[in-house]
Design a protein around this motif. Structure first.
Motif, PDB file in Angstrom:
ATOM      1  N   LEU A 283      26.825 -15.940  -1.620  1.00  0.00           N
ATOM      2  CA  LEU A 283      27.391 -14.609  -1.345  1.00  0.00           C
ATOM      3  C   LEU A 283      26.984 -14.054   0.014  1.00  0.00           C
ATOM      4  CD1 LEU A 283      27.136 -12.879  -4.852  1.00  0.00           C
ATOM      5  CD2 LEU A 283      29.019 -14.192  -3.863  1.00  0.00           C
ATOM      6  N   ARG A 284      26.196 -14.831   0.742  1.00  0.00           N
ATOM      7  CA  ARG A 284      25.761 -14.369   2.058  1.00  0.00           C
ATOM      8  C   ARG A 284      26.983 -14.001   2.910  1.00  0.00           C
ATOM      9  NH1 ARG A 284      21.374 -18.208   3.418  1.00  0.00           N
ATOM     10  NH2 ARG A 284      20.281 -16.997   1.850  1.00  0.00           N
ATOM     11  N   GLY A 285      26.928 -12.840   3.553  1.00  0.00           N
ATOM     12  CA  GLY A 285      28.029 -12.434   4.423  1.00  0.00           C
ATOM     13  C   GLY A 285      29.152 -11.706   3.712  1.00  0.00           C
ATOM     14  N   ILE A 286      29.103 -11.629   2.381  1.00  0.00           N
ATOM     15  CA  ILE A 286      30.129 -10.875   1.650  1.00  0.00           C
ATOM     16  C   ILE A 286      29.474  -9.583   1.150  1.00  0.00           C
ATOM     17  CG2 ILE A 286      31.704 -10.870  -0.339  1.00  0.00           C
ATOM     18  CD1 ILE A 286      31.677 -13.921  -0.265  1.00  0.00           C
ATOM     19  N   PRO A 287      30.076  -8.421   1.406  1.00  0.00           N
ATOM     20  CA  PRO A 287      29.509  -7.204   0.816  1.00  0.00           C
ATOM     21  C   PRO A 287      29.671  -7.283  -0.697  1.00  0.00           C
ATOM     22  CG  PRO A 287      31.502  -6.708   2.097  1.00  0.00           C
ATOM     23  CD  PRO A 287      31.314  -8.185   2.145  1.00  0.00           C
ATOM     24  N   ALA A 288      28.578  -7.545  -1.398  1.00  0.00           N
ATOM     25  CA  ALA A 288      28.701  -7.926  -2.800  1.00  0.00           C
ATOM     26  C   ALA A 288      27.738  -7.183  -3.699  1.00  0.00           C
ATOM     27  CB  ALA A 288      28.435  -9.423  -2.948  1.00  0.00           C
ATOM     28  N   LYS A 289      28.134  -7.105  -4.944  1.00  0.00           N
ATOM     29  CA  LYS A 289      27.276  -6.620  -6.008  1.00  0.00           C
ATOM     30  C   LYS A 289      27.496  -7.589  -7.164  1.00  0.00           C
ATOM     31  CE  LYS A 289      27.688  -2.959  -9.368  1.00  0.00           C
ATOM     32  NZ  LYS A 289      28.447  -1.775  -9.735  1.00  0.00           N
ATOM     33  N   VAL A 290      26.441  -7.929  -7.877  1.00  0.00           N
ATOM     34  CA  VAL A 290      26.597  -8.864  -9.002  1.00  0.00           C
ATOM     35  C   VAL A 290      26.391  -8.091 -10.296  1.00  0.00           C
ATOM     36  CG1 VAL A 290      25.613 -10.879 -10.158  1.00  0.00           C
ATOM     37  CG2 VAL A 290      25.836 -10.872  -7.662  1.00  0.00           C
ATOM     38  N   ASN A 291      27.368  -8.149 -11.188  1.00  0.00           N
ATOM     39  CA  ASN A 291      27.195  -7.562 -12.517  1.00  0.00           C
ATOM     40  C   ASN A 291      26.777  -8.664 -13.470  1.00  0.00           C
ATOM     41  OD1 ASN A 291      27.726  -4.864 -12.245  1.00  0.00           O
ATOM     42  ND2 ASN A 291      29.875  -5.015 -12.855  1.00  0.00           N
ATOM     43  N   LEU A 292      25.582  -8.549 -14.005  1.00  0.00           N
ATOM     44  CA  LEU A 292      25.134  -9.542 -14.983  1.00  0.00           C
ATOM     45  C   LEU A 292      25.558  -9.062 -16.369  1.00  0.00           C
ATOM     46  CD1 LEU A 292      21.647 -10.269 -13.420  1.00  0.00           C
ATOM     47  CD2 LEU A 292      23.737 -11.650 -13.261  1.00  0.00           C
ATOM     48  N   ILE A 293      26.422  -9.819 -16.994  1.00  0.00           N
ATOM     49  CA  ILE A 293      26.991  -9.402 -18.282  1.00  0.00           C
ATOM     50  C   ILE A 293      26.378 -10.236 -19.403  1.00  0.00           C
ATOM     51  CG2 ILE A 293      29.152  -8.955 -19.512  1.00  0.00           C
ATOM     52  CD1 ILE A 293      30.661  -9.595 -16.912  1.00  0.00           C
ATOM     53  N   PRO A 294      25.674  -9.591 -20.318  1.00  0.00           N
ATOM     54  CA  PRO A 294      25.184 -10.364 -21.473  1.00  0.00           C
ATOM     55  C   PRO A 294      26.381 -10.943 -22.224  1.00  0.00           C
ATOM     56  CG  PRO A 294      24.263  -8.123 -21.443  1.00  0.00           C
ATOM     57  CD  PRO A 294      25.339  -8.161 -20.404  1.00  0.00           C
ATOM     58  N   PHE A 295      26.342 -12.225 -22.526  1.00  0.00           N
ATOM     59  CA  PHE A 295      27.445 -12.851 -23.263  1.00  0.00           C
ATOM     60  C   PHE A 295      27.630 -12.138 -24.596  1.00  0.00           C
ATOM     61  CE2 PHE A 295      28.601 -16.072 -26.546  1.00  0.00           C
ATOM     62  CZ  PHE A 295      29.929 -16.195 -26.186  1.00  0.00           C
ATOM     63  N   ALA A 304      25.461 -18.999 -26.378  1.00  0.00           N
ATOM     64  CA  ALA A 304      24.597 -17.899 -26.796  1.00  0.00           C
ATOM     65  C   ALA A 304      24.223 -17.110 -25.546  1.00  0.00           C
ATOM     66  CB  ALA A 304      23.349 -18.444 -27.478  1.00  0.00           C
ATOM     67  N   CYS A 305      23.824 -15.879 -25.754  1.00  0.00           N
ATOM     68  CA  CYS A 305      23.427 -15.050 -24.621  1.00  0.00           C
ATOM     69  C   CYS A 305      22.012 -15.417 -24.179  1.00  0.00           C
ATOM     70  CB  CYS A 305      23.490 -13.582 -25.011  1.00  0.00           C
ATOM     71  SG  CYS A 305      23.110 -12.502 -23.628  1.00  0.00           S
ATOM     72  N   SER A 306      21.797 -15.439 -22.872  1.00  0.00           N
ATOM     73  CA  SER A 306      20.457 -15.673 -22.338  1.00  0.00           C
ATOM     74  C   SER A 306      19.492 -14.630 -22.904  1.00  0.00           C
ATOM     75  CB  SER A 306      20.485 -15.543 -20.819  1.00  0.00           C
ATOM     76  OG  SER A 306      21.542 -16.292 -20.267  1.00  0.00           O
ATOM     77  N   THR A 307      18.220 -14.977 -22.948  1.00  0.00           N
ATOM     78  CA  THR A 307      17.235 -14.002 -23.428  1.00  0.00           C
ATOM     79  C   THR A 307      17.093 -12.863 -22.416  1.00  0.00           C
ATOM     80  OG1 THR A 307      15.419 -15.087 -22.282  1.00  0.00           O
ATOM     81  CG2 THR A 307      15.894 -15.835 -24.539  1.00  0.00           C
ATOM     82  N   GLY A 308      16.592 -11.740 -22.893  1.00  0.00           N
ATOM     83  CA  GLY A 308      16.387 -10.596 -22.012  1.00  0.00           C
ATOM     84  C   GLY A 308      15.484 -10.949 -20.834  1.00  0.00           C
ATOM     85  N   ASP A 309      14.408 -11.714 -21.106  1.00  0.00           N
ATOM     86  CA  ASP A 309      13.489 -12.104 -20.036  1.00  0.00           C
ATOM     87  C   ASP A 309      14.199 -12.943 -18.974  1.00  0.00           C
ATOM     88  OD1 ASP A 309      11.395 -10.795 -21.075  1.00  0.00           O
ATOM     89  OD2 ASP A 309      10.405 -12.561 -21.970  1.00  0.00           O
ATOM     90  N   ARG A 310      15.049 -13.869 -19.426  1.00  0.00           N
ATOM     91  CA  ARG A 310      15.768 -14.738 -18.501  1.00  0.00           C
ATOM     92  C   ARG A 310      16.725 -13.917 -17.636  1.00  0.00           C
ATOM     93  NH1 ARG A 310      16.267 -18.089 -15.257  1.00  0.00           N
ATOM     94  NH2 ARG A 310      14.088 -17.560 -15.237  1.00  0.00           N
ATOM     95  N   VAL A 311      17.434 -12.975 -18.270  1.00  0.00           N
ATOM     96  CA  VAL A 311      18.379 -12.150 -17.522  1.00  0.00           C
ATOM     97  C   VAL A 311      17.626 -11.347 -16.466  1.00  0.00           C
ATOM     98  CG1 VAL A 311      20.123 -10.315 -17.658  1.00  0.00           C
ATOM     99  CG2 VAL A 311      19.965 -12.008 -19.496  1.00  0.00           C
ATOM    100  N   ARG A 312      16.468 -10.791 -16.851  1.00  0.00           N
ATOM    101  CA  ARG A 312      15.690  -9.987 -15.894  1.00  0.00           C
ATOM    102  C   ARG A 312      15.158 -10.842 -14.747  1.00  0.00           C
ATOM    103  NH1 ARG A 312      14.765  -7.111 -20.659  1.00  0.00           N
ATOM    104  NH2 ARG A 312      13.050  -8.473 -21.282  1.00  0.00           N
ATOM    105  N   ALA A 313      14.714 -12.058 -15.064  1.00  0.00           N
ATOM    106  CA  ALA A 313      14.202 -12.953 -14.006  1.00  0.00           C
ATOM    107  C   ALA A 313      15.329 -13.328 -13.041  1.00  0.00           C
ATOM    108  CB  ALA A 313      13.592 -14.210 -14.636  1.00  0.00           C
ATOM    109  N   PHE A 314      16.503 -13.590 -13.585  1.00  0.00           N
ATOM    110  CA  PHE A 314      17.675 -13.933 -12.781  1.00  0.00           C
ATOM    111  C   PHE A 314      18.029 -12.753 -11.867  1.00  0.00           C
ATOM    112  CE2 PHE A 314      22.106 -14.778 -11.834  1.00  0.00           C
ATOM    113  CZ  PHE A 314      22.257 -16.155 -11.903  1.00  0.00           C
ATOM    114  N   ALA A 315      18.049 -11.565 -12.456  1.00  0.00           N
ATOM    115  CA  ALA A 315      18.373 -10.357 -11.692  1.00  0.00           C
ATOM    116  C   ALA A 315      17.377 -10.159 -10.555  1.00  0.00           C
ATOM    117  CB  ALA A 315      18.388  -9.136 -12.616  1.00  0.00           C
ATOM    118  N   ALA A 316      16.101 -10.413 -10.830  1.00  0.00           N
ATOM    119  CA  ALA A 316      15.062 -10.185  -9.819  1.00  0.00           C
ATOM    120  C   ALA A 316      15.280 -11.092  -8.608  1.00  0.00           C
ATOM    121  CB  ALA A 316      13.680 -10.413 -10.434  1.00  0.00           C
TER     122      ALA A 316
END
Ligand code: SAH
Ligand code: SF4
Length: 352
Positions: A283-295, A304-316
């Motif tokens: 996404l470098r160079g694109i004005p972007a925002k990522v929405n992480l959507i729990p499955f 299955a949906c990723s665990t809360g910890d995994r989603v938070r680590a990914f977001a970080a």
């Protein structure tokens, strides 16, 4: 014949057919337009500034009635979901999602979807047709009716934003979508600002630039994977237009607004640290925002949906790369607000 979906030119043609003299048509068409889209009239009798004979003529041959509301569910968190049935019996969903200072209506553009993303319930629905412009607009009219927000433009209105993220692929029904959005954006119509409208696509590359240039709305892209081999499986349209061509189209998007990249978190599939780092690189160079959507699971889904910890680590990791990565709260779980679920529940109930 339904009038919802017609623009001032289309309404003028109807008035011509009703015998309105040429000199009056433009004025009468503007009046009719306001009654339908800004004041929410569902009945010609209410249109008191039109001559009585014209109202009777219109009522005899045309309609501004709404689709049937099959179900309306209100969630404890304020989310409202409607299942609507059109004249031919086909059904779609729309969902209103309120937030503190605004609210977004999510509308559908097709009955079902011709694409079959492997994590999406809509993709498993067999019946597919495009919605007409009128049917896309009708979802907005029903929301205004049920939220009691006529006339439009009220300062306290809650339905302020529109997201084209319901059932179907909007850019495979582009002409009807464009006709509906032009009326939705018209200050004499539903008066929704283009800055408050977002169209979500799974990646119909040849239509992306056109959508920005002609409509000026925001763009959301359902990315969900950072490698073609995986995205081919999750979003089969990727076999036609791959990640590189999709991101190229995003770079050329003519609207100066951040592009939202939707990323559904699938346990053990697309949620590793390496995936997050690659996402930042892509996404470098694109004005972007990522929405992480729990499955949002549905009966028969293989994910299955990723665990809360995994989603938070990914977001970080994404955030550390300089890209906003909010984790979307699942809204309206108690009313099955996930894509396609209410429709299926209603069909199951009826079958039983
Ligand atoms: N067809 C368009 C718009 C409708 S789908 C598109 O794909 O973008 C709206 C969003 O919901 C997309 O990002 C889609 O990938 C996502 N979605 C579909 N099924 C989902 C599920 N079960 N859980 C979470 N998100 C889902
Ligand atoms: Fe269609 Fe979008 Fe669902 Fe894919 S995610 S099947 S494009 S509605």
């Amino acid at each position: 014949m339904p009038l919802v979906g017609l623009d001032p030119g289309g309404l003028a043609a109807v008035l011509a057919a009703c015998g309105v003299p040429e000199a009056q048509r433009r004025m009468r068409a503007r009046q009719l337009f306001r009654w339908i889209y800004a004041r929410g009239a569902a009945d010609f009798a209410a249109m008191t500034d039109l001559p009585a004979v014209l109202r009777e003529r219109l009522a005899a041959e045309y309609s501004i009635s709404r689709p049937e509301i099959v179900t309306e569910r209100r969630s404890a968190d304020g989310t409202v979901k409607w299942l609507l049935r059109f004249a031919d019996g086909q059904e779609v969903e729309s969902v209103f999602i309120p937030e503190a200072d605004r609210g977004a209506l999510c509308v559908s553009t097709q009955v079902g979807c011709t694409l079959s993303c492997s994590f999406c319930h809509t993709g498993t629905m067999p019946l597919v047709r495009n919605l007409t412009a009128g049917e896309i607009l009708a979802q907005m009219l029903v929301a205004r009716d049920r939220l009691e927000e006529w006339p439009t433009g009220r300062p306290d209105r809650r339905f302020t934003n529109l997201v084209v993220m319901g059932m179907g692929e909007p850019l495979f029904n582009y002409d009807n979508l464009a006709a509906a959005l032009r009326i939705a954006m018209d200050p004499a119509g539903l008066d929704l600002s283009k800055r408050r409208i977002t169209v979500s696509t799974s990646g119909v590359v040849p239509r992306i630039e056109q959508c920005g240039r002609e409509l000026g709305t925001g763009l959301a892209v359902s990315l969900h994977a950072v490698r073609d081999e995986l995205r081919d499986r999750l979003v089969p349209l990727n076999r036609k237009w791959n990640i590189a061509s999709l991101l190229d189209a995003c770079r050329r998007y003519p609207i100066r607004r951040r592009i939202t990249f939707e990323y559904v978190m699938l346990k053990g599939v697309n949620d590793s640290d390496a995936d997050a780092r690659e996402l930042v690189r892509l996404l470098r160079g694109i004005p972007a925002k990522v929405n992480l959507i729990p499955f949002n699971p549905w009966p028969g889904a293989v994910y299955a949906c990723s665990t809360g910890d995994r989603v938070r680590a990914f977001a970080a990791i994404v955030e550390a790369g300089g890209i906003a990565a909010p984790i979307r709260l699942p809204r309206g779980r108690d009313i099955l607000a996930a894509c396609g679920q209410l429709k299926t529940a209603s069909q199951r109930d009826r079958a039983a």
